[in-house]
Enzyme design. Sequence first.
Site, PDB file in Angstrom:
ATOM      1  N   ASP A 107      48.567 -64.019 -20.829  1.00 16.40           N
ATOM      2  CA  ASP A 107      47.076 -63.912 -20.914  1.00 16.40           C
ATOM      3  C   ASP A 107      46.680 -62.537 -21.674  1.00 16.40           C
ATOM      4  O   ASP A 107      47.574 -61.695 -21.689  1.00 16.40           O
ATOM      5  CB  ASP A 107      46.323 -63.847 -19.582  1.00 16.40           C
ATOM      6  CG  ASP A 107      46.198 -65.346 -18.805  1.00 16.40           C
ATOM      7  OD1 ASP A 107      46.571 -66.412 -19.684  1.00 16.40           O
ATOM      8  OD2 ASP A 107      45.905 -65.401 -17.600  1.00 16.40           O
ATOM      9  N   LYS A 108      45.591 -62.480 -22.157  1.00 19.13           N
ATOM     10  CA  LYS A 108      45.327 -61.311 -23.006  1.00 19.13           C
ATOM     11  C   LYS A 108      45.372 -59.908 -21.960  1.00 19.13           C
ATOM     12  O   LYS A 108      45.982 -58.998 -22.404  1.00 19.13           O
ATOM     13  CB  LYS A 108      43.716 -61.352 -23.344  1.00 19.13           C
ATOM     14  CG  LYS A 108      43.337 -60.105 -24.219  1.00 19.13           C
ATOM     15  CD  LYS A 108      41.848 -60.063 -24.639  1.00 19.13           C
ATOM     16  CE  LYS A 108      41.291 -59.040 -25.421  1.00 19.13           C
ATOM     17  NZ  LYS A 108      39.889 -59.085 -25.654  1.00 19.13           N
TER      18      LYS A 108
END
Length: 238
Positions: A107-108
């Site tokens: 994920d970011k």
Amino acid sequence: MSEKKYRLNQYIAKSGVCSRRKADLLIQLKRINVNGSLITKLGYKVSENDIVELDGKKLIIQSFQYIVLNKPKGYITTVKDEKGRKTVMDLISHNLNKRMFPVGRLDKNTTGVLLLTNDGDLSQKLIHPKNKVEKMYHVFLNKKMKESDYNKIKKGFALDDGFIQVDKINVVNNSDQKELVLSLHSGRNRIVRRIFEFFTYKVIKLDRILFAGISKKKILRGKYRHLSKKEIGFLKMK
């Protein structure tokens, strides 16, 4: 001396475009030409002297590269982002990133171990669910972990997309039950965050410390190193 021959899907994979499985699909979709002729036969063989093209663009066999990045927060795990956001490829030397791609996703806002390579077959092998590659995370929660919730996670429970079983879960010493180390083989989307959200915890920080036996030890955040021959051999044995 006779020329070395490759199956067409192997040649495509060695060019760094994709895995052999996906190369077969490209052949079936009639996107591959050899010496100007459309080839749809999956077992077709070529040599390095043949001109192999994907959608009219010549493919050249590449030497494989394997690196481990200590991903920082705020970077998208993709080769290119349509919205112009920062991607993990921005952290890689331009001499390396022409054909490289991330192995799986983070994920970011998740940090830590991320492998990148141009070896499509190995990438496919590491992310395929049947191979059950281990991932280990350091999880930081917004509140103390209840013993009852800890035991339920350890035992396994059902999420909306099926049963989830972690391999190991341990509370970090002197963390006031707010930090845990968790290992699992599942590659389901956002699985670690979803495990804790199910029990009403918010993951305020998530760091992957191990993937397929590869760690980020001695790698500064945002930096990377090449894998050793021993590490590459270890990954290919999985």
